[in-house]
Design a protein around this motif. Structure first.
Motif, PDB file in Angstrom:
ATOM      1  N   ARG A  77       0.842  -1.200   0.000  1.00 29.81           N
ATOM      2  CA  ARG A  77       0.000   0.000   0.000  1.00 29.81           C
ATOM      3  C   ARG A  77       0.870   1.241   0.000  1.00 29.81           C
ATOM      4  O   ARG A  77       1.879   1.306   0.693  1.00 29.81           O
ATOM      5  N   VAL A  78       0.493   2.219  -0.810  1.00 34.49           N
ATOM      6  CA  VAL A  78       1.153   3.521  -0.858  1.00 34.49           C
ATOM      7  C   VAL A  78       0.117   4.585  -0.543  1.00 34.49           C
ATOM      8  O   VAL A  78      -0.894   4.708  -1.243  1.00 34.49           O
ATOM      9  N   SER A  79       0.342   5.312   0.535  1.00 36.19           N
ATOM     10  CA  SER A  79      -0.557   6.413   0.910  1.00 36.19           C
ATOM     11  C   SER A  79       0.084   7.731   0.496  1.00 36.19           C
ATOM     12  O   SER A  79       1.292   7.922   0.649  1.00 36.19           O
ATOM     13  N   ILE A  80      -0.718   8.625  -0.033  1.00 34.82           N
ATOM     14  CA  ILE A  80      -0.213   9.946  -0.399  1.00 34.82           C
ATOM     15  C   ILE A  80      -1.028  10.993   0.356  1.00 34.82           C
ATOM     16  O   ILE A  80      -2.247  10.884   0.474  1.00 34.82           O
ATOM     17  N   ARG A  81      -0.330  11.981   0.877  1.00 32.32           N
ATOM     18  CA  ARG A  81      -0.967  13.024   1.662  1.00 32.32           C
ATOM     19  C   ARG A  81      -0.503  14.388   1.176  1.00 32.32           C
ATOM     20  O   ARG A  81       0.627  14.555   0.730  1.00 32.32           O
ATOM     21  N   GLY A  82      -1.389  15.363   1.288  1.00 30.01           N
ATOM     22  CA  GLY A  82      -1.057  16.714   0.881  1.00 30.01           C
ATOM     23  C   GLY A  82      -2.296  17.414   0.356  1.00 30.01           C
ATOM     24  O   GLY A  82      -3.376  16.831   0.239  1.00 30.01           O
ATOM     25  N   SER A 108       7.800   8.089   4.676  1.00 23.43           N
ATOM     26  CA  SER A 108       7.950   7.344   5.928  1.00 23.43           C
ATOM     27  C   SER A 108       7.319   5.961   5.766  1.00 23.43           C
ATOM     28  O   SER A 108       6.484   5.738   4.885  1.00 23.43           O
ATOM     29  N   ARG A 109       7.746   5.050   6.640  1.00 23.47           N
ATOM     30  CA  ARG A 109       7.179   3.703   6.652  1.00 23.47           C
ATOM     31  C   ARG A 109       5.984   3.651   7.614  1.00 23.47           C
ATOM     32  O   ARG A 109       5.998   4.291   8.654  1.00 23.47           O
ATOM     33  N   GLU A 110       4.993   2.876   7.254  1.00 19.93           N
ATOM     34  CA  GLU A 110       3.817   2.696   8.099  1.00 19.93           C
ATOM     35  C   GLU A 110       3.537   1.209   8.227  1.00 19.93           C
ATOM     36  O   GLU A 110       3.410   0.506   7.212  1.00 19.93           O
ATOM     37  N   TRP A 111       3.472   0.764   9.471  1.00 19.84           N
ATOM     38  CA  TRP A 111       3.263  -0.664   9.754  1.00 19.84           C
ATOM     39  C   TRP A 111       1.924  -1.138   9.165  1.00 19.84           C
ATOM     40  O   TRP A 111       0.939  -0.418   9.209  1.00 19.84           O
ATOM     41  N   ASN A 167       3.063  -2.754   6.079  1.00 24.70           N
ATOM     42  CA  ASN A 167       3.631  -2.934   4.742  1.00 24.70           C
ATOM     43  C   ASN A 167       3.324  -1.751   3.822  1.00 24.70           C
ATOM     44  O   ASN A 167       3.113  -1.928   2.623  1.00 24.70           O
ATOM     45  N   ALA A 168       3.288  -0.551   4.396  1.00 23.21           N
ATOM     46  CA  ALA A 168       2.910   0.627   3.617  1.00 23.21           C
ATOM     47  C   ALA A 168       3.986   1.692   3.666  1.00 23.21           C
ATOM     48  O   ALA A 168       4.773   1.768   4.609  1.00 23.21           O
ATOM     49  N   LEU A 169       4.024   2.502   2.620  1.00 26.08           N
ATOM     50  CA  LEU A 169       4.838   3.714   2.597  1.00 26.08           C
ATOM     51  C   LEU A 169       3.903   4.913   2.505  1.00 26.08           C
ATOM     52  O   LEU A 169       2.893   4.874   1.796  1.00 26.08           O
ATOM     53  N   VAL A 170       4.270   5.980   3.206  1.00 27.46           N
ATOM     54  CA  VAL A 170       3.478   7.204   3.194  1.00 27.46           C
ATOM     55  C   VAL A 170       4.289   8.297   2.503  1.00 27.46           C
ATOM     56  O   VAL A 170       5.417   8.591   2.910  1.00 27.46           O
ATOM     57  N   PHE A 171       3.732   8.874   1.460  1.00 23.54           N
ATOM     58  CA  PHE A 171       4.351   9.977   0.735  1.00 23.54           C
ATOM     59  C   PHE A 171       3.607  11.262   1.098  1.00 23.54           C
ATOM     60  O   PHE A 171       2.407  11.389   0.844  1.00 23.54           O
ATOM     61  N   GLU A 172       4.318  12.213   1.686  1.00 26.27           N
ATOM     62  CA  GLU A 172       3.768  13.549   1.928  1.00 26.27           C
ATOM     63  C   GLU A 172       4.318  14.461   0.840  1.00 26.27           C
ATOM     64  O   GLU A 172       5.537  14.669   0.755  1.00 26.27           O
ATOM     65  N   LEU A 173       3.429  15.010   0.031  1.00 26.58           N
ATOM     66  CA  LEU A 173       3.828  15.682  -1.202  1.00 26.58           C
ATOM     67  C   LEU A 173       3.398  17.151  -1.190  1.00 26.58           C
ATOM     68  O   LEU A 173       2.281  17.482  -0.795  1.00 26.58           O
ATOM     69  N   VAL A 174       4.303  17.999  -1.639  1.00 26.46           N
ATOM     70  CA  VAL A 174       4.020  19.427  -1.827  1.00 26.46           C
ATOM     71  C   VAL A 174       4.170  19.723  -3.306  1.00 26.46           C
ATOM     72  O   VAL A 174       5.237  19.465  -3.896  1.00 26.46           O
TER      73      VAL A 174
END
Length: 238
Positions: free
Chosen positions: A34-39, A86-89, A91-98
Motif C-alpha cells: 500500500r502507498v498512501s499519499i498526503r497533501g 515514511s514507513r507505516e506498519w 507494509n505501507a509507505l506514506v508519501f507527503e507531497l508538496v
C-alpha cells in the motif's frame, strides 16, 4: 574445560540470536502492498500521483526500500516541489507531497515556480492565464525577476504583460495584454520605459487597438507600427 564450554554457549546463543534476527528481518521485510499519499493540491490529482509513484515502489520491500533514493526519484515528477517518505506498519509507505506553484510558462514545454525554477508539466495541461516567458537555458530566474520589475510599470498604464522574451544576444521584447509587442532592446531600460509611458499617456493609449508593435530602441523617440501598415511612425519625445 569450563571456559571452553562457556565460549561454546556464547557462540550458540549468538547463532540463535542471529538466526532469530534474520528470521524477524525476513518477516518484516515484506513487499510493499500500500502507498498512501498526503497533501493538498490545486493542480495535480491523487490519481495522477498514484500513477506516477506506483512504478517507483514496484518490487520494493518494506524495510529494504531506500527512502532517500525513492525521494530523489519522486522529485523527478515535475509537479512535485517537496517529498517526504515514511514507513507505516505493516507494509505501507506514506508519501507527503508538496506540489509546485506555477507562475509562468517557460519556453513552451516548462512552467516556472515562484523561485524561477523550470519544471515539466506534461502529461498534464498547463494552467491557463499564465504569462508566457522564454529565454536561453539558465536564464529563467533572470527573466522572471525582470517580469516582476516590469509589472508595476505597466500596471500604472492599466496594462499587463502577456509575454516576455529574452533573446540570445540579450535584447528584451514583450507583448502587452492588448496584443501589441514592445521592442525594449538590451540597454537603457528605465529611460526607454519612461519614454514609452510619456508617449502612451499622451497619445498611444487612445490608439492601442491599432498598434502592431512599438520599437523603443530609438535615441529620442518611439517607433510605432500599425496593423495593416508596414511603415513606422516615429513619435519624438519632448
Amino acid at each position: 574445560m569450563k571456559r571452553r564450554n562457556a565460549w561454546l554457549g556464547i557462540l550458540l546463543l549468538a547463532l540463535v540470536l542471529g538466526a532469530g534476527s534474520r528470521a524477524l528481518w525476513l518477516w518484516l521485510d515484506r513487499p510493499i502492498e500500500r502507498v498512501s499519499i498526503r497533501g493538498e493540491w490545486d493542480y495535480v490529482s491523487a490519481d495522477y500521483l498514484r500513477t506516477q509513484l506506483a512504478p517507483l515502489v514496484q518490487h520494493a520491500t518494506w524495510l529494504s526500500a531506500d527512502l532517500g533514493d525513492l525521494r530523489s526519484r519522486a522529485l523527478a515528477i515535475g509537479w512535485l516541489k517537496e517529498v517526504r517518505i515514511s514507513r507505516e506498519w505493516p507494509n505501507a509507505l506514506v508519501f507527503e507531497l508538496v506540489e509546485q506553484q506555477p507562475v509562468a510558462r517557460w519556453n513552451d514545454t516548462f512552467l516556472l515556480n515562484p523561485q524561477g525554477e523550470p519544471f515539466a508539466f506534461a502529461p498534464l495541461s498547463a494552467p491557463s492565464g499564465l504569462p508566457d516567458m522564454a529565454g536561453p537555458a539558465g536564464s529563467s530566474e533572470e527573466v522572471l525577476t525582470f517580469y516582476h520589475r516590469l509589472t508595476p510599470h505597466f500596471a500604472n498604464l492599466s496594462l499587463s504583460l502577456a509575454q516576455l522574451r529574452l533573446e540570445p544576444r540579450g535584447a528584451w521584447r514583450l507583448q502587452l495584454n492588448n496584443g501589441a509587442w514592445i521592442m525594449l532592446g538590451r540597454r537603457q531600460h528605465d529611460v526607454r520605459l519612461a519614454r514609452l509611458s510619456a508617449s502612451w499617456q499622451r497619445e498611444l493609449a487612445q490608439l492601442s487597438d491599432h498598434i502592431r508593435y512599438i520599437d523603443l530602441r530609438y535615441p529620442n523617440g518611439v517607433a510605432v507600427a500599425w496593423h495593416g501598415e508596414s511603415d513606422f511612425e516615429v513619435t519624438k519625445s519632448e
